[in-house]
Write an enzyme that holds these catalytic residues in place. Structure first.
Site, mmCIF file in Angstrom:
data_model
loop_
_atom_site.group_PDB
_atom_site.id
_atom_site.type_symbol
_atom_site.label_atom_id
_atom_site.label_comp_id
_atom_site.label_asym_id
_atom_site.label_seq_id
_atom_site.Cartn_x
_atom_site.Cartn_y
_atom_site.Cartn_z
ATOM 1 N N ILE A 25 0.831 -1.203 0.000
ATOM 2 C CA ILE A 25 0.000 0.000 0.000
ATOM 3 C C ILE A 25 0.869 1.259 0.000
ATOM 4 O O ILE A 25 0.560 2.245 -0.674
ATOM 5 C CB ILE A 25 -0.942 -0.006 1.216
ATOM 6 C CG1 ILE A 25 -1.971 -1.130 1.092
ATOM 7 C CG2 ILE A 25 -1.655 1.346 1.351
ATOM 8 C CD1 ILE A 25 -2.794 -1.350 2.355
ATOM 9 N N ASP A 44 11.194 4.234 5.147
ATOM 10 C CA ASP A 44 10.956 2.794 5.278
ATOM 11 C C ASP A 44 12.161 2.138 5.930
ATOM 12 O O ASP A 44 13.293 2.637 5.815
ATOM 13 C CB ASP A 44 10.711 2.167 3.897
ATOM 14 C CG ASP A 44 9.928 0.863 3.974
ATOM 15 O OD1 ASP A 44 8.726 0.872 3.659
ATOM 16 O OD2 ASP A 44 10.512 -0.155 4.378
ATOM 17 N N ASP A 70 13.756 2.890 11.207
ATOM 18 C CA ASP A 70 13.098 1.867 12.016
ATOM 19 C C ASP A 70 12.101 2.608 12.898
ATOM 20 O O ASP A 70 12.505 3.384 13.785
ATOM 21 C CB ASP A 70 14.134 1.123 12.862
ATOM 22 C CG ASP A 70 13.534 0.046 13.762
ATOM 23 O OD1 ASP A 70 12.304 0.068 14.010
ATOM 24 O OD2 ASP A 70 14.291 -0.816 14.237
ATOM 25 N N VAL A 71 10.810 2.409 12.666
ATOM 26 C CA VAL A 71 9.805 3.208 13.366
ATOM 27 C C VAL A 71 9.732 2.903 14.851
ATOM 28 O O VAL A 71 9.063 3.624 15.601
ATOM 29 C CB VAL A 71 8.400 3.050 12.741
ATOM 30 C CG1 VAL A 71 8.388 3.583 11.316
ATOM 31 C CG2 VAL A 71 7.919 1.610 12.804
ATOM 32 N N SER A 150 -6.819 -0.991 10.201
ATOM 33 C CA SER A 150 -7.417 -2.161 9.580
ATOM 34 C C SER A 150 -8.841 -2.290 10.099
ATOM 35 O O SER A 150 -9.167 -1.790 11.181
ATOM 36 C CB SER A 150 -6.622 -3.418 9.929
ATOM 37 O OG SER A 150 -7.272 -4.588 9.474
ATOM 38 N N TYR A 163 -1.912 -8.694 16.172
ATOM 39 C CA TYR A 163 -2.234 -7.769 15.087
ATOM 40 C C TYR A 163 -3.568 -7.067 15.366
ATOM 41 O O TYR A 163 -3.665 -5.840 15.259
ATOM 42 C CB TYR A 163 -2.296 -8.509 13.760
ATOM 43 C CG TYR A 163 -2.577 -7.598 12.578
ATOM 44 C CD1 TYR A 163 -1.545 -6.877 11.972
ATOM 45 C CD2 TYR A 163 -3.863 -7.459 12.051
ATOM 46 C CE1 TYR A 163 -1.793 -6.040 10.896
ATOM 47 C CE2 TYR A 163 -4.119 -6.625 10.984
ATOM 48 C CZ TYR A 163 -3.079 -5.915 10.402
ATOM 49 O OH TYR A 163 -3.331 -5.088 9.344
ATOM 50 N N LYS A 167 -3.989 -2.964 15.982
ATOM 51 C CA LYS A 167 -4.785 -2.087 15.121
ATOM 52 C C LYS A 167 -5.937 -1.436 15.889
ATOM 53 O O LYS A 167 -6.319 -0.301 15.610
ATOM 54 C CB LYS A 167 -5.300 -2.866 13.914
ATOM 55 C CG LYS A 167 -4.195 -3.297 12.949
ATOM 56 C CD LYS A 167 -3.410 -2.100 12.420
ATOM 57 C CE LYS A 167 -2.377 -2.507 11.384
ATOM 58 N NZ LYS A 167 -1.636 -1.353 10.835
ATOM 59 N N THR A 198 -1.108 -7.515 -0.805
ATOM 60 C CA THR A 198 0.233 -6.985 -0.619
ATOM 61 C C THR A 198 1.180 -8.133 -0.263
ATOM 62 O O THR A 198 0.729 -9.209 0.157
ATOM 63 C CB THR A 198 0.271 -5.957 0.522
ATOM 64 O OG1 THR A 198 -0.053 -6.630 1.758
ATOM 65 C CG2 THR A 198 -0.728 -4.824 0.285
#
Length: 253
Positions: A25, A44, A70-71, A150, A163, A167, A198
């Site tokens: 995305i 990224d 690296d977030v 999501s 996950y 979210k 993806t």
């Protein structure tokens, strides 16, 4: 506006940062933003992929730069956003797409704490750090922050315990940020897509199958996957001034 050809000029003069822009995305969003007239910074963890995405944007005629980040590391997030602001001459919109999906099909009794921590770090702590440091740069009165969440964790459960939790937490984060930042003229949204085709999703389906999810169920999900370009179109629209009247959570198919 279609998923392939965003309206020309929709982001003309806008300076847009795409976090997680090297693939999926995020990559589709970089391309769409460039075609809509934006100057784009690609952030990224995959530095080479970010550089390729920025080169693709420049091939579309857009000013573009790339920075590895690296977030989950605050110093890197702060430095990358500072660099993007310098390169672009400011930031009007930050589109946070970065995320990971782990533990698909795994029973909660088999989810270890390290897996949980990894997903929460990238999918929840990462957006928090990006929001924290993006706010220093976003244009007052015209800034936009979009966190890609999501439907999992918001409208329905997920096949992955960490996950879905991450979210759901991201959604709560965006709602709280909206309360704080809207008085400063900065719009905050969560964009919640469904299952999208993806590399991340394909790996997740492989993991679900390996963890015992029925093959026909996996095939059913795979057959119904949406297009990254359609989510990218929604992100471009949210980043544009024409969406100044939009508030809150946005869902896509």
């Amino acid at each position: 506006m279609t998923g392939d050809v965003p309206s020309a000029g929709l982001l003309a003069g806008r300076r847009v940062v795409v976090v997680g822009g090297a693939s999926g995305i995020g990559l589709a969003t970089v391309r769409a933003a460039a075609r809509a007239g934006a100057a784009v910074a690609v952030l990224d963890a995959d530095g080479d992929g970010a550089a390729r995405a920025a080169a693709g944007a420049r091939a579309e005629g857009a000013p573009a730069c790339a920075h590895r980040v690296d977030v989950t590391v605050e110093a890197q997030v702060a430095a990358a956003l500072d660099a993007a602001a310098t390169d672009l001459g400011g930031i009007d919109a930050v589109l946070h797409v970065a995320g990971i999906m782990r533990g698909q099909g795994r029973d909660v009794r088999d989810v270890d704490a390290d897996l949980w921590a990894q997903v929460i770090a990238v999918n929840l702590t990462g957006p928090f750090l990006v929001a924290k440091h993006a706010t220093r740069h976003l244009t007052p009165g015209a800034g936009v922050l979009v966190l890609v969440g999501s439907k999992a964790g918001v409208l329905t459960g997920s096949g992955s315990v960490p996950y879905g939790a991450s979210k759901g937490g991201l959604h709560g984060l965006a709602l709280t940020l909206d309360r704080q930042l809207r008085p400063r003229g900065i719009r905050v949204h969560t964009l919640c897509p469904g299952d999208i085709d993806t590399p991340l999703m394909r790996r997740s389906l492989d993991e679900a199958r390996a963890n015992g999810t029925a093959a026909d169920r996996v095939a059913e999900i795979a057959a119904a996957l949406g297009r990254p370009e359609d989510v990218a179109s929604a992100l471009v629209l949210l980043a544009a001034p024409v969406s100044d009247g939009v508030v809150g959570t946005v869902h896509t198919g």
